[in-house]
Design an enzyme around this catalytic site. Structure first.
Site, PDB file in Angstrom:
ATOM      1  N   SER A 168     -70.350   3.588   3.999  1.00  0.00           N
ATOM      2  CA  SER A 168     -71.082   4.771   4.479  1.00  0.00           C
ATOM      3  C   SER A 168     -72.485   4.331   4.862  1.00  0.00           C
ATOM      4  O   SER A 168     -73.164   3.675   4.069  1.00  0.00           O
ATOM      5  CB  SER A 168     -71.218   5.801   3.351  1.00  0.00           C
ATOM      6  OG  SER A 168     -69.967   6.142   2.842  1.00  0.00           O
ATOM      7  N   ARG A 199     -59.746   9.504  -2.575  1.00  0.00           N
ATOM      8  CA  ARG A 199     -61.118   9.674  -3.071  1.00  0.00           C
ATOM      9  C   ARG A 199     -61.073  10.635  -4.247  1.00  0.00           C
ATOM     10  O   ARG A 199     -61.085  11.839  -4.081  1.00  0.00           O
ATOM     11  CB  ARG A 199     -61.989  10.221  -1.948  1.00  0.00           C
ATOM     12  CG  ARG A 199     -63.436  10.509  -2.349  1.00  0.00           C
ATOM     13  CD  ARG A 199     -64.226  10.951  -1.138  1.00  0.00           C
ATOM     14  NE  ARG A 199     -65.599  11.306  -1.442  1.00  0.00           N
ATOM     15  CZ  ARG A 199     -65.975  12.534  -1.824  1.00  0.00           C
ATOM     16  NH1 ARG A 199     -65.073  13.511  -1.943  1.00  0.00           N
ATOM     17  NH2 ARG A 199     -67.248  12.788  -2.087  1.00  0.00           N
ATOM     18  N   LYS A 235     -68.803  17.562  -0.261  1.00  0.00           N
ATOM     19  CA  LYS A 235     -69.587  16.551  -0.983  1.00  0.00           C
ATOM     20  C   LYS A 235     -70.900  17.214  -1.375  1.00  0.00           C
ATOM     21  O   LYS A 235     -71.750  17.489  -0.526  1.00  0.00           O
ATOM     22  CB  LYS A 235     -69.836  15.320  -0.109  1.00  0.00           C
ATOM     23  CG  LYS A 235     -70.626  14.196  -0.807  1.00  0.00           C
ATOM     24  CD  LYS A 235     -70.778  13.000   0.134  1.00  0.00           C
ATOM     25  CE  LYS A 235     -71.755  11.931  -0.350  1.00  0.00           C
ATOM     26  NZ  LYS A 235     -71.237  11.082  -1.421  1.00  0.00           N
TER      27      LYS A 235
END
Ligand SMILES: Cc1ncsc1CCOP(=O)(O)O
Ligand SMILES: C=C1C=NC(C(F)(F)F)=NC1=N
Ligand SMILES: [Mg+2]
Length: 219
Positions: free
Chosen positions: A114, A43, A143
């Site tokens: 998600s 990621r 995040k």
């Protein structure tokens, strides 16, 4: 990979990009693998994230490490990169391309989505998602645009409604709280900083793995 195989592999899902560690990401992944992670997601996101050539090169090197130990290698967001390097799958959020479109592009690669509520979960499942990432379960700094902290309520709700799709919890998870995700019916936990920033990456991975192995809810 069948849902059952996926369910096993999702137990300890390490997620990392170059911005999540202050060491060489290859060393961090090596140590996490030694500590017993079962799934990996590249990621590359946020301030200072790598782009283009640099991102491709790191992806290829991380993928090689996973291949050696047969750990599925998933790419976050970047469908074209995943296809270009023949990754094992992709993970997308609600703001990425629609699930149906991505499924058409990637064929039978693993597709993670998600989801933050019941509606998103039903939509994603009907559109061909293979697993759900649900969170943030606990507060997280990793995040910056995370949705509100939701605990394990949605995991419980989906299981109570008989939805058996593989689910991982994500957000602020470490060795001491991982069991709550498993007890709620999660198949595993996704972790970034509790592993990537740990003084001993291997020990951090090992302790979370131990926790999910002992709390594996019998389905
Ligand atoms: C990618 C993502 N999605 C919801 S929370 C989160 C960040 C998880 O990072 P950490 O495990 O360090 O809290
Ligand atoms: C935002 C995310 C939410 N969940 C997951 C996963 F753990 F893989 F399901 N990955 C992400 N990148
Ligand atoms: Mg995304």
């Amino acid at each position: 990979m069948t849902a059952e195989q996926l369910r096993f592999h999702l137990k300890l899902y390490f997620i990392m990009g170059s911005t999540n560690c202050n060491r060489n990401p290859l060393d961090v992944l090596k140590e996490a693998i030694d500590g017993g992670i079962t799934f990996f997601q590249y990621r590359e996101k946020g301030e200072g994230a790598l782009k283009d050539e640099q991102k491709l090169n790191l992806a290829l090197q991380l993928q090689k490490l996973c291949k050696k130990v047969n750990i599925p290698f998933i790419v976050n967001d970047d469908i074209d990169l995943a296809i270009a390097i023949n990754a094992d799958g992709v993970h997308i959020g609600q703001e990425d391309e629609p699930v149906e479109m991505v499924r058409k592009k990637i064929g039978n690669m693993i597709l993670g989505v998600s989801v933050h509520n019941h509606e998103e979960a039903i939509m994603a499942m009907n559109a061909g998602a293979d697993y759900f990432g649900i969170g943030p379960i606990f507060p997280t700094q990793t995040k910056t645009d995370a949705k509100p902290v939701q605990g394990v309520s949605l995991i419980k709700e989906l299981r109570d409604k008989g939805i058996s799709i593989p689910i991982v919890g994500i957000g602020g998870i470490h060795a001491e709280n991982a069991h709550t995700v498993m007890e709620a019916g999660g198949d595993g936990v996704s972790v970034i900083s509790a592993i990537s920033l740990a003084p001993s990456v291997k020990e951090a991975a090992r302790s979370i793995r131990k926790s999910v192995d002992t709390n594996h809810s019998p389905i």
